[in-house]
Design a protein around this motif. Structure first.
Motif, short mmCIF file in Angstrom:
data_model
loop_
_atom_site.label_atom_id
_atom_site.label_comp_id
_atom_site.label_asym_id
_atom_site.label_seq_id
_atom_site.Cartn_x
_atom_site.Cartn_y
_atom_site.Cartn_z
N ALA A 3 12.87 -4.73 31.15
CA ALA A 3 13.65 -4.15 32.25
C ALA A 3 12.65 -3.82 33.34
N VAL A 4 12.98 -4.16 34.57
CA VAL A 4 12.05 -3.88 35.69
C VAL A 4 12.60 -2.69 36.47
N ALA A 5 11.77 -1.65 36.60
CA ALA A 5 12.19 -0.43 37.30
C ALA A 5 11.26 -0.17 38.47
N SER A 6 11.74 0.66 39.38
CA SER A 6 10.89 1.09 40.51
C SER A 6 10.60 2.57 40.35
N ASN A 7 9.34 2.94 40.53
CA ASN A 7 8.97 4.36 40.45
C ASN A 7 7.90 4.62 41.50
N PRO A 8 8.33 4.71 42.78
CA PRO A 8 7.33 4.87 43.84
C PRO A 8 6.52 6.14 43.67
N ARG B 224 -2.73 17.45 41.57
CA ARG B 224 -1.70 18.48 41.74
C ARG B 224 -0.36 17.83 42.13
N ASP B 225 -0.43 16.90 43.07
CA ASP B 225 0.82 16.24 43.50
C ASP B 225 1.48 15.50 42.35
N PHE B 226 0.65 14.88 41.50
CA PHE B 226 1.23 14.12 40.38
C PHE B 226 1.84 15.06 39.35
N LYS B 227 1.18 16.20 39.14
CA LYS B 227 1.66 17.10 38.08
C LYS B 227 2.75 18.05 38.57
N PHE B 228 2.77 18.30 39.86
CA PHE B 228 3.80 19.20 40.42
C PHE B 228 4.51 18.49 41.58
N PRO B 229 5.17 17.37 41.29
CA PRO B 229 5.78 16.63 42.40
C PRO B 229 7.04 17.32 42.91
N ASP B 230 7.38 17.09 44.18
CA ASP B 230 8.64 17.61 44.71
C ASP B 230 9.80 16.91 44.02
N ARG B 231 9.59 15.64 43.67
CA ARG B 231 10.60 14.88 42.94
C ARG B 231 9.95 13.64 42.35
N ILE B 232 10.61 13.10 41.32
CA ILE B 232 10.20 11.81 40.76
C ILE B 232 11.39 10.88 40.97
N VAL B 233 11.14 9.75 41.57
CA VAL B 233 12.23 8.81 41.84
C VAL B 233 12.09 7.62 40.89
N VAL B 234 13.15 7.33 40.16
CA VAL B 234 13.14 6.15 39.27
C VAL B 234 14.33 5.28 39.61
N GLY B 235 14.05 4.04 39.96
CA GLY B 235 15.13 3.11 40.30
C GLY B 235 15.35 2.13 39.17
N THR B 236 16.47 2.29 38.48
CA THR B 236 16.83 1.33 37.43
C THR B 236 18.32 1.49 37.09
N SER B 237 18.92 0.39 36.63
CA SER B 237 20.30 0.54 36.16
C SER B 237 20.35 0.22 34.67
N ASP B 238 19.19 0.10 34.05
CA ASP B 238 19.11 -0.27 32.63
C ASP B 238 18.99 1.01 31.79
N GLU B 239 19.90 1.19 30.86
CA GLU B 239 19.93 2.42 30.05
C GLU B 239 18.66 2.61 29.23
N ARG B 240 18.13 1.50 28.67
CA ARG B 240 16.92 1.63 27.84
C ARG B 240 15.73 2.05 28.71
N PRO C 175 12.27 17.63 39.76
CA PRO C 175 13.52 16.89 39.62
C PRO C 175 13.28 15.40 39.41
N LEU C 176 13.91 14.86 38.38
CA LEU C 176 13.81 13.43 38.10
C LEU C 176 15.08 12.79 38.65
N MET C 177 14.91 11.97 39.68
CA MET C 177 16.08 11.40 40.35
C MET C 177 16.22 9.94 39.97
N PHE C 178 17.32 9.61 39.28
CA PHE C 178 17.57 8.21 38.95
C PHE C 178 18.45 7.60 40.03
N THR C 179 18.10 6.38 40.41
CA THR C 179 18.88 5.71 41.44
C THR C 179 18.81 4.20 41.19
N ALA C 180 19.48 3.44 42.03
CA ALA C 180 19.36 1.99 41.89
C ALA C 180 17.98 1.55 42.39
#
Ligand code: NAD
Length: 437
Positions: A145-150, A160-176, A194-199
């Motif tokens: 499955a190919v996902a995007s995680n900018p 610090r930014d990696f460990k305390f991010p304002d948000r984590i964006v993950v783009g995928t429509s695959d449940e696994r 906040p972990l934000m899932f999106t397309a």
């Protein structure tokens, strides 16, 4: 989780070391054999505060290792992150996806069992589709499955930014994939990230939109700085006055010599091109790019004006070369057009940077490099502060003045106060700090 990080640069090394620190098993891969050899010797190839200790402790705990060969790490991985460079393509400003595409093909050949392939590199909308197509073409039986995680980290504060991010964006429509990504980032839920899932395409666009918006904010305050100088207003107070409005926010409102660095210029250029490819014109972002390019060039004229208009035969001391403090990154640093402009106008340039001089020599070979600020200003007709390293915030002004041929200071980061500088006998120019009549 087992993670393979393809590309061990600023983003790959920081992300890999942080994932290992969360408890995951990480292998960082890079094509650059010199970089991997250095890491295996315990040397960190980039300057990033805290990274040496983080890498050392995770290597010691056997959660982090390095290799040039992705075959084994990719075969064993639950997730393979692509963190290779996406520079501006020569000529047209599009993102150059050569490294991403070749990484995708190499990964495809090594995949074994279900694997999430994640683009962490900043990539144009639709790149995930192409990465998926390349993988399926190279290895039709791959279970992937190919996902995007900018990535949104800032150099200089990357851990610090990696460990305390304002948000984590993950783009995928695959449940696994969603489950794997959720498991990888679960340790950050403790930090309320906040972990934000999106397309996938939405995730890809979020990264460019974020960088373009920040670049716009900087460029906006830079133009307000120009106006402040003309009307006798103080841009720092204007910035504070507008930034206290929660709808605006106080960050990224520091007037300066124009934005540079490895991301904002290339990502704003790429976004304009992505939009044009889809028959959309992003006129605000286009204007930001034009205004910023002109501004960087105008800084050399500002220095010339401060010494009476003519730089021929004059010596200019430049403090700070990297695009911002706490990094050795010189990519698209404002110091480059500034110094080039000064040389074009006939000046001799001496420069000092706390950590960036090795990188700077490659970009700016025709200047003299000095070991400390006081040596740098010796005999200079003007001192220009280009990067606001903490080391430059409390210079011994009397010592600086007595070393210079002329007491002219051009402070492109507004780190000194005009009244202090006048009291020390300097002719002092800064950005957007007009004097009320
Ligand atoms: P970088 O140039 O520091 O590192 C990229 C690394 O990838 C290099 O070491 C290169 O040798 C390696 N590489 C290239 N092709 C490879 C391959 N096929 N296999 C293995 N290694 C390979 O780049 P960076 O600054 O870390 O940026 C990486 C990406 O992250 C870019 O898309 C960038 O826009 C994005 N990004 C960067 C930052 C930042 O602050 N630097 C922040 C957020 C996002």
């Amino acid at each position: 989780m087992r993670i393979a990080m393809i590309g061990t640069g600023y983003v790959g090394l920081v992300s890999g070391a942080c994932f290992a620190d969360f408890g995951h098993q990480v292998t960082c891969v890079d094509k650059d054999a010199g970089k991997i050899a250095a890491l295996l010797r315990g040397e960190i190839p980039i300057f990033e505060p805290g990274l040496d200790d983080l890498v050392a402790s995770n290597v010691k705990a056997k959660r982090l290792d390095f290799t040039t060969d992705l075959t084994g790490p990719v075969a064993e991985a639950d997730a393979v992150f692509i963190a290779v460079g996406t520079p501006s393509r020569r000529g047209d400003g599009h993102a150059d996806l050569t490294y991403v595409h070749s990484a995708a093909r190499e990964i495809a050949a090594a995949l074994s069992g279900f694997t999430v392939v994640v683009t962490k590199s900043t990539v144009p909308v639709g790149t995930g589709d192409e990465v998926e197509r390349l993988i399926r073409e190279t290895n039709p039986s791959a279970d992937v499955a190919v996902a995007s995680n900018p990535e949104f980290l800032r150099e200089g504060a990357a851990i610090r930014d990696f460990k305390f991010p304002d948000r984590i964006v993950v783009g995928t429509s695959d449940e696994r994939a969603r489950k794997v990504m959720g498991d990888i980032y679960r340790p950050l839920s403790l930090n309320q990230a906040p972990l934000m899932f999106t397309a996938r395409r939405t995730a890809e666009l979020i990264k460019y939109a974020a960088n373009a918006f920040l670049a716009t904010k900087i460029t906006f305050i830079n133009e307000i700085a120009d106006l402040s100088e003309k009307v006798g207003a103080n841009v720092q107070e204007v910035a504070r006055g507008i930034g206290l409005d929660n709808r605006i926010g106080s960050k990224f409102l520091h007037a300066g010599p124009g934005f540079g660095g490895s991301c904002f210029p290339k990502d704003t250029r790429a976004l304009v091109k992505i939009a044009l490819d889809h028959d959309v014109q992003l006129r605000i972002v286009e204007a930001v790019l034009g205004v910023n390019d002109n501004r960087k060039r105008a800084m050399a004229r500002k220095v010339a004006n401060a010494v009476g208009g003519n730089l021929r035969g004059k010596t200019v001391a430049v403090l700070g070369l990297t695009f911002k403090p706490d990094t050795d990154d010189m990519r698209e640093a404002p110091s480059i057009p500034l110094v080039t402009g000064l040389l074009d106008m006939g000046a001799k340039v001496r420069a000092h940077d706390p950590v960036g001089m090795e990188q700077a020599r490659k970009e700016l070979p025709d200047i003299e490099y000095c070991e400390d600020p006081y040596e740098c200003v010796r005999g200079a007709d003007a001192l220009v502060i280009v990067t606001e390293w903490v080391q430059f915030r409390a210079l011994d002004l009397d010592r600086i003045k007595s070393a210079m041929a002329q007491p002219v200071v051009v402070d492109l980061r507004n780190i000194y106060r005009a009244d202090d500088m006048a009291a020390h006998g300097f002719v002092y120019e800064s950005i957007g700090r007009g004097v009320e009549p």
